[in-house]
Scaffold this active site. Structure first.
Site, short mmCIF file in Angstrom:
data_model
loop_
_atom_site.label_atom_id
_atom_site.label_comp_id
_atom_site.label_asym_id
_atom_site.label_seq_id
_atom_site.Cartn_x
_atom_site.Cartn_y
_atom_site.Cartn_z
N GLY A 1 -7.42 19.33 29.11
CA GLY A 1 -6.85 20.68 28.98
C GLY A 1 -6.63 21.13 27.56
O GLY A 1 -5.62 21.76 27.26
N GLN B 1 -0.46 17.61 22.38
CA GLN B 1 -0.25 18.75 21.49
C GLN B 1 0.84 19.64 22.08
O GLN B 1 1.26 20.60 21.47
CB GLN B 1 -1.53 19.57 21.37
CG GLN B 1 -2.70 18.79 20.81
CD GLN B 1 -4.00 19.54 21.01
OE1 GLN B 1 -4.39 20.35 20.19
NE2 GLN B 1 -4.68 19.28 22.11
N HIS C 1 2.70 17.81 17.82
CA HIS C 1 3.05 19.16 17.36
C HIS C 1 4.52 19.48 17.56
O HIS C 1 4.90 20.66 17.58
CB HIS C 1 2.19 20.21 18.09
CG HIS C 1 0.75 20.19 17.67
ND1 HIS C 1 -0.24 20.85 18.34
CD2 HIS C 1 0.14 19.58 16.61
CE1 HIS C 1 -1.40 20.65 17.73
NE2 HIS C 1 -1.20 19.88 16.70
N ALA D 1 -7.00 20.31 36.28
CA ALA D 1 -6.50 18.97 35.92
C ALA D 1 -5.64 18.37 37.04
O ALA D 1 -5.65 17.16 37.25
CB ALA D 1 -5.72 19.04 34.61
#
Ligand code: NAD
Length: 244
Positions: A176, A92, A110, A220
């Site tokens: 995330g 994204q 996106h 992460a």
């Protein structure tokens, strides 16, 4: 558990946070000091196109000041070293840190900061510099360029390709992402219908947490490299049972 072959990985703003790119949902509800309605909707763009061009030009320029972190690099390693099937990153994110970290198989659902979209001819052109209402489309010559970003209320890119990846997958990782923005937030439910395992990596449980088979909490930049090493070593995710 069935053998893992194709791996599909959804990433969100959280994977780039340790590289120094702020995530979307700050405490004050603003994105980089702006109201989401002003900079991430077609209506905001119609109201004030200059502001929107300046906003994304600033984010584009800021990419020069950040670099991929160990989470991006670990996903690139997984793609390179995984022998049993494909590894696809569906992001994204509009930054280019997956590519700069070494991933090749990346789908930007996106859009991308380093691309520009022509409203006149529909061309997507690689774009490194600032943009404005005066920028000219290199394909048709018209001054009809807008940031190549999928805004709220618009259809994400590559949905057919993503559906096909999900349907061929056998492991789904989500890293995330807050699980608020659809359709990405719904991918885990598609995976559940298809019947293969899913793992969420986040600092805390996301809104979709109860739909995941496993959760791994922590930064992460630490959890993803560790997970990738164990997955490559064992070829399975059985080690997660002890963790979650
Ligand atoms: P979000 O900001 O809504 O959520 C980020 C999630 O990441 C949160 O759940 C948070 O707990 C988690 N997180 C934060 N730091 C983390 C870390 N170090 N390790 C693991 N998890 C961490 O992001 P979203 O769900 O991706 O949705 C936001 C939208 O905003 C996306 O559509 C995206 O296009 C856009 N966006 C992109 C970028 C980028 O390209 N880097 C940055 C901000 C926003």
């Amino acid at each position: 558990m069935a053998e893992i072959r194709n791996i599909v990985i959804l990433t969100g703003a959280g994977i780039s946070q340790e590289s120094g790119i702020p995530t979307f949902r700050s405490e004050d509800g603003l994105w980089e000091q702006h109201r989401v309605e002003d900079v991430a909707t077609p209506e905001g763009y119609i109201r004030d196109p200059d502001l929107v061009h300046r906003f994304y030009s600033r984010l584009r320029k800021n990419l020069d000041n950040v670099k991929p972190n160990p989470a991006h690099e670990a996903l690139a390693r997984l793609e390179k070293e995984w022998r049993r099937g494909s590894v696809t990153v569906v992001t994204q994110n509009i930054d280019d840190l997956h590519e700069r970290g070494g991933s090749k198989n990346v789908i930007h659902m996106h859009g991308e900061l380093k691309s520009i979209l022509c409203k006149e001819c529909g061309a997507h052109t690689r774009w490194e510099q600032d943009s404005s209402e005066d920028s000219v489309c290199p394909v048709c010559g018209k001054k009809e360029l807008r940031p190549d970003i999928v805004w709220f209320g618009e259809m994400p890119y590559f949905m057919e390709e993503i559906d096909s990846c999900l349907s061929r997958g056998s492991l789904f990782l989500s890293i995330g992402t807050s699980g608020v923005v659809y359709p990405a937030a719904g991918f885990v439910r598609t995976v559940n219908r298809l019947g293969y395992p899913s793992v969420e990596f986040n600092l805390t449980p996301s809104l979709q947490n109860s739909s995941f088979t496993y959760s791994v909490y922590g930064k992460a930049g630490v959890t993803v490299p560790d997970f990738v090493s164990r997955l490559l070593e064992s070829g399975s995710i059985d080690f997660l049972k002890k963790q979650s």
